[in-house]
Motif scaffolding. Sequence first.
Motif, PDB file in Angstrom:
ATOM      1  N   GLY A  34      42.006  41.363  32.367  1.00  0.00           N
ATOM      2  CA  GLY A  34      40.598  41.110  32.146  1.00  0.00           C
ATOM      3  C   GLY A  34      40.051  39.863  32.795  1.00  0.00           C
ATOM      4  N   ASN A  35      40.913  39.089  33.462  1.00  0.00           N
ATOM      5  CA  ASN A  35      40.351  37.916  34.128  1.00  0.00           C
ATOM      6  C   ASN A  35      40.432  38.083  35.642  1.00  0.00           C
ATOM      7  OD1 ASN A  35      42.745  36.564  35.284  1.00  0.00           O
ATOM      8  ND2 ASN A  35      43.346  36.226  33.167  1.00  0.00           N
ATOM      9  N   GLU A  36      39.618  37.346  36.321  1.00  0.00           N
ATOM     10  CA  GLU A  36      39.469  37.489  37.774  1.00  0.00           C
ATOM     11  C   GLU A  36      40.788  37.300  38.518  1.00  0.00           C
ATOM     12  OE1 GLU A  36      36.897  35.427  41.393  1.00  0.00           O
ATOM     13  OE2 GLU A  36      36.440  34.915  39.324  1.00  0.00           O
ATOM     14  N   THR A  37      41.596  36.333  38.108  1.00  0.00           N
ATOM     15  CA  THR A  37      42.859  36.073  38.791  1.00  0.00           C
ATOM     16  C   THR A  37      43.833  37.232  38.613  1.00  0.00           C
ATOM     17  OG1 THR A  37      42.577  33.693  38.490  1.00  0.00           O
ATOM     18  CG2 THR A  37      44.791  34.459  38.996  1.00  0.00           C
ATOM     19  N   ALA A  38      43.961  37.747  37.406  1.00  0.00           N
ATOM     20  CA  ALA A  38      44.878  38.866  37.161  1.00  0.00           C
ATOM     21  C   ALA A  38      44.452  40.099  37.941  1.00  0.00           C
ATOM     22  CB  ALA A  38      44.949  39.173  35.670  1.00  0.00           C
TER      23      ALA A  38
END
Length: 92
Positions: A34-38
């Motif tokens: 759910g986060n941009e990096t992942a």
Amino acid sequence: MAVNTFRRADNIGVRRVGDEIFILAPDGDLVVLGNETAVFLWEAVEDGATTSEELASRLCETYEVSPAQGRQDALDFERTLSERSVLVAVAK
């Protein structure tokens, strides 16, 4: 530093909804990126990145992170998804 080689597991389901990626792990659990990096790292795996060093390099090229932070983020991502059997080690 040892370089781990991995690939996406064959027996998973993947769906992107909006800015999140949902992965149905082999054990039936849902993994949410759910986060941009992942999401960025998953897309790199889908695009053929097969080592934590490749992932770290892509992070450093795209985001303003230090090489040490890029390596740590890539290793954390790899470890988390390997523990869920979403990424599997490849024998050299």
